[in-house]
Scaffold this motif. Structure first.
Motif, PDB file in Angstrom:
ATOM      1  N   UNK A  12       0.809  -1.223   0.000  1.00  0.00           N
ATOM      2  CA  UNK A  12       0.000   0.000   0.000  1.00  0.00           C
ATOM      3  C   UNK A  12       0.836   1.265   0.000  1.00  0.00           C
ATOM      4  N   UNK A  13       2.035   1.213  -0.570  1.00  0.00           N
ATOM      5  CA  UNK A  13       2.923   2.390  -0.608  1.00  0.00           C
ATOM      6  C   UNK A  13       2.247   3.586  -1.262  1.00  0.00           C
ATOM      7  N   UNK A  14       2.517   4.767  -0.736  1.00  0.00           N
ATOM      8  CA  UNK A  14       1.890   5.977  -1.281  1.00  0.00           C
ATOM      9  C   UNK A  14       2.682   6.545  -2.459  1.00  0.00           C
ATOM     10  N   UNK A  15       3.948   6.127  -2.586  1.00  0.00           N
ATOM     11  CA  UNK A  15       4.814   6.627  -3.672  1.00  0.00           C
ATOM     12  C   UNK A  15       5.863   5.562  -3.957  1.00  0.00           C
ATOM     13  N   UNK A  16       6.529   5.728  -5.094  1.00  0.00           N
ATOM     14  CA  UNK A  16       7.690   4.897  -5.408  1.00  0.00           C
ATOM     15  C   UNK A  16       8.804   5.852  -5.850  1.00  0.00           C
ATOM     16  N   UNK A  17       9.986   5.729  -5.226  1.00  0.00           N
ATOM     17  CA  UNK A  17      11.067   6.696  -5.470  1.00  0.00           C
ATOM     18  C   UNK A  17      12.195   6.071  -6.291  1.00  0.00           C
ATOM     19  N   UNK A  18      12.775   6.891  -7.171  1.00  0.00           N
ATOM     20  CA  UNK A  18      13.995   6.498  -7.882  1.00  0.00           C
ATOM     21  C   UNK A  18      15.054   7.567  -7.632  1.00  0.00           C
ATOM     22  N   UNK A  19      16.058   7.191  -6.868  1.00  0.00           N
ATOM     23  CA  UNK A  19      17.221   8.063  -6.719  1.00  0.00           C
ATOM     24  C   UNK A  19      18.313   7.481  -7.618  1.00  0.00           C
ATOM     25  N   UNK A  20      18.825   8.311  -8.517  1.00  0.00           N
ATOM     26  CA  UNK A  20      19.797   7.811  -9.495  1.00  0.00           C
ATOM     27  C   UNK A  20      21.188   7.730  -8.894  1.00  0.00           C
ATOM     28  N   UNK A  21      21.331   6.837  -7.934  1.00  0.00           N
ATOM     29  CA  UNK A  21      22.577   6.732  -7.170  1.00  0.00           C
ATOM     30  C   UNK A  21      23.845   6.699  -7.992  1.00  0.00           C
ATOM     31  N   UNK A  22      23.836   5.953  -9.082  1.00  0.00           N
ATOM     32  CA  UNK A  22      25.044   5.958  -9.932  1.00  0.00           C
ATOM     33  C   UNK A  22      24.699   6.315 -11.371  1.00  0.00           C
ATOM     34  N   UNK A  23      23.544   6.996 -11.532  1.00  0.00           N
ATOM     35  CA  UNK A  23      23.151   7.430 -12.877  1.00  0.00           C
ATOM     36  C   UNK A  23      23.819   8.761 -13.161  1.00  0.00           C
ATOM     37  N   UNK A  24      25.070   8.673 -13.566  1.00  0.00           N
ATOM     38  CA  UNK A  24      25.861   9.860 -13.848  1.00  0.00           C
ATOM     39  C   UNK A  24      27.180   9.380 -14.403  1.00  0.00           C
ATOM     40  N   UNK A  25      28.199  10.247 -14.341  1.00  0.00           N
ATOM     41  CA  UNK A  25      29.478   9.769 -14.862  1.00  0.00           C
ATOM     42  C   UNK A  25      30.646  10.306 -14.061  1.00  0.00           C
ATOM     43  N   UNK A  26      31.785   9.634 -14.227  1.00  0.00           N
ATOM     44  CA  UNK A  26      33.038  10.073 -13.603  1.00  0.00           C
ATOM     45  C   UNK A  26      33.877  10.870 -14.585  1.00  0.00           C
ATOM     46  N   UNK A  27      33.870  10.437 -15.870  1.00  0.00           N
ATOM     47  CA  UNK A  27      34.657  11.151 -16.877  1.00  0.00           C
ATOM     48  C   UNK A  27      33.964  11.069 -18.227  1.00  0.00           C
ATOM     49  N   UNK A  28      33.967  12.181 -18.951  1.00  0.00           N
ATOM     50  CA  UNK A  28      33.387  12.193 -20.295  1.00  0.00           C
ATOM     51  C   UNK A  28      34.225  11.367 -21.263  1.00  0.00           C
ATOM     52  N   UNK A  29      35.469  11.069 -20.875  1.00  0.00           N
ATOM     53  CA  UNK A  29      36.357  10.334 -21.774  1.00  0.00           C
ATOM     54  C   UNK A  29      35.795   8.956 -22.122  1.00  0.00           C
ATOM     55  N   UNK A  30      34.966   8.395 -21.216  1.00  0.00           N
ATOM     56  CA  UNK A  30      34.407   7.075 -21.538  1.00  0.00           C
ATOM     57  C   UNK A  30      32.882   7.086 -21.580  1.00  0.00           C
ATOM     58  N   UNK A  31      32.290   8.273 -21.693  1.00  0.00           N
ATOM     59  CA  UNK A  31      30.837   8.384 -21.514  1.00  0.00           C
ATOM     60  C   UNK A  31      30.136   8.942 -22.740  1.00  0.00           C
ATOM     61  N   UNK A  32      29.066   8.286 -23.163  1.00  0.00           N
ATOM     62  CA  UNK A  32      28.218   8.777 -24.249  1.00  0.00           C
ATOM     63  C   UNK A  32      26.944   9.346 -23.610  1.00  0.00           C
TER      64      UNK A  32
END
Ligand code: XUL
Ligand code: CO
Length: 445
Positions: A186-206
């Motif tokens: 019966x949860x009132x909400x569902x949360x998404x925290x993007x804990x590792x949805x990001x990057x460390x370096x653009x050198x390896x990131x699209x």
């Protein structure tokens, strides 16, 4: 059931501002009616499972210090499910004794990883059945559930934004299962925290691929919510950095732009955390106001940072003034609907007495209750609203209206201005307004 918090035998009482009892509320009076609603219904307090029951006090320099006997640090040979059950007993004992109407969890907080997806899911199902019994027994409800998509090594390069679609698939499976569990409870909400949805370096990131992946992931979550008939809100929790150097859900404005770009703005709202707001360079109140303006305000993770430390300290909120300005935006916008105030707050590592968990939450709840009283009094007094309205009156006049409705263009404004003098300047009055707030902070009872 053996009790864990044995010093506290009754529910924490409300004793008023003049009481010296440290195990009593001084401002939070659940049944007191403020601005037409009971305090409990305004504030919708939740206790978070992770900081309060999972964390044993370890930091990057040292081992756990807190008295959490179910934790593997202190019970290395215990059966993980027995330990999870002992932890859940203590958690619900705490929620009920504190008088918190809600709690929040990650899947891995209530059920330990089982080594395979299948075993982890089976453990979660078993613990969800038990949580349902505890909820029934105590009346405590689930404000939100969430899946931990950041602790396991498989998520080292993100979940939805991972360069490997196998990891995306694993994360999707985990969220499907956790959303089902949240729905069952019966949860009132569902949360998404993007804990590792990001990057460390653009050198390896699209960047483009990762954002497209994240959007697809969220669309699938929304589709699943509709398929299972979950009526709660789906909330993204913005945070600028930590653990990754740059996180895609940087702040409310970044999340709003993302939701608009991928046509998700009607489906997803935000869970605003105070310490995340300050890390992104904004005031808590700014993030609330930005979300209210965009129509995506959902819920709040109540806590506080530290003025001199630039990371996520998750202290209990103690500044009535800071919280009053946030509550002013929340109450002014009509208050919470599905959301509430979740204490994503943790004790300091030296706070090793069992009662310290009560002291932290009592302080946080009293601070937020006082902030509510201040906000409601400011709104009732009307000085700030009147001042703001007066500041913009020109826009309700002929010139302002003709600019906004498009009947006057740039050239016409040029011609109109040629023979005019300077516009009249008026004071912004910030200090006078700050003094008004200070008076309310000092006066409310
Ligand atoms: C991390 C954080 C999380 C989320 C839930 O900074 O705030 O605890 O609230 O994953
Ligand atoms: Co949080």
């Amino acid at each position: 059931m053996t009790e864990f918090f044995t010093d506290v035998t009754e529910r924490i009482p409300f004793e008023g501002p003049d009481s010296d009892n440290p195990l009593a509320f001084h401002w939070y009076d659940a049944d007191r009616v403020v601005a037409g609603r009971r305090m409990e219904d305004h504030l919708r307090f939740a206790v978070c499972y992770w900081h309060s029951f999972n964390w044993d006090g370890f930091d990057i320099f040292g081992a756990g210090t807190l008295d959490r006997p179910w934790h593997p640090t202190f019970a290395p040979t215990a059966d993980p499910l027995d330990a999870a059950k002992a932890k859940m007993n203590a958690a619900f004992e705490f929620f009920a004794k504190l008088g918190a109407p809600f709690y929040c969890f990650h899947d891995r907080d209530i059920a330990p990883d089982g080594g395979s997806f299948k075993e982890s899911a089976a453990r979660l199902d078993e613990m969800v059945d038990l949580a349902a019994e505890h909820q029934q027994r105590t009346g405590v409800q689930l404000l939100w559930g969430t899946a931990n998509l950041f602790s396991h090594p498989r998520y080292q390069a993100g979940a939805a934004t991972n360069p490997d679609p196998e990891v995306f698939a694993y994360a999707a499976a985990q969220v499907a299962h956790c959303l089902d569990a949240t729905h069952r409870l019966g949860g009132h909400n569902y949360v998404l925290w993007g804990g590792r949805e990001g990057y460390e370096t653009l050198l390896n990131t699209d960047l483009r691929r990762e954002l497209d992946q994240l959007a697809r992931f969220l669309s699938m979550v929304v589709e699943h919510k509709q398929r299972i008939g979950f009526a709660g809100a789906i909330l993204i929790e913005p945070k600028p950095f930590e653990p990754t150097k740059h996180q895609y859900d940087y702040d409310v404005a970044a999340v709003y732009a993302f939701l608009q770009r991928y046509d998700l703005v009607d489906e997803i709202k935000v869970n605003i955390e105070v310490n995340h707001a300050t890390l992104s360079g904004h005031d808590f109140a700014h993030e609330i106001a930005a979300a209210v303006d965009a129509g995506i305000f959902g819920s709040v993770d109540a806590n506080a940072g530290d003025d001199r430390l630039g990371w996520d300290l998750d202290r209990f909120p103690m500044s009535v003034e800071q919280m009053s300005l946030g509550m002013l935006e929340i109450v002014g916008a009509g208050g919470f609907t599905t959301g509430g105030l979740n204490f994503d707050s943790k004790l300091r590592r030296q706070s090793i007495d069992r009662n310290d968990l009560f002291h932290g939450h009592i302080g946080g709840m009293d601070t937020m209750a006082r902030a509510l009283l201040v906000a409601a009094a400011i709104l009732e007094g009307g000085e700030l609203a009147a001042n703001r309205a007066a500041r913009y009156t020109g826009w309700d006049g002929e010139l302002g209206r003709s600019i906004l409705d498009g009947t006057i263009d740039l050239a016409a404004l040029h011609d109109r201005t040629v023979d005019r003098g300077e516009p009249v300047r008026v004071s912004g009055g910030q200090e006078r307004l700050e003094n008004i707030v200070a008076r309310y902070v000092a006066r409310v009872r």
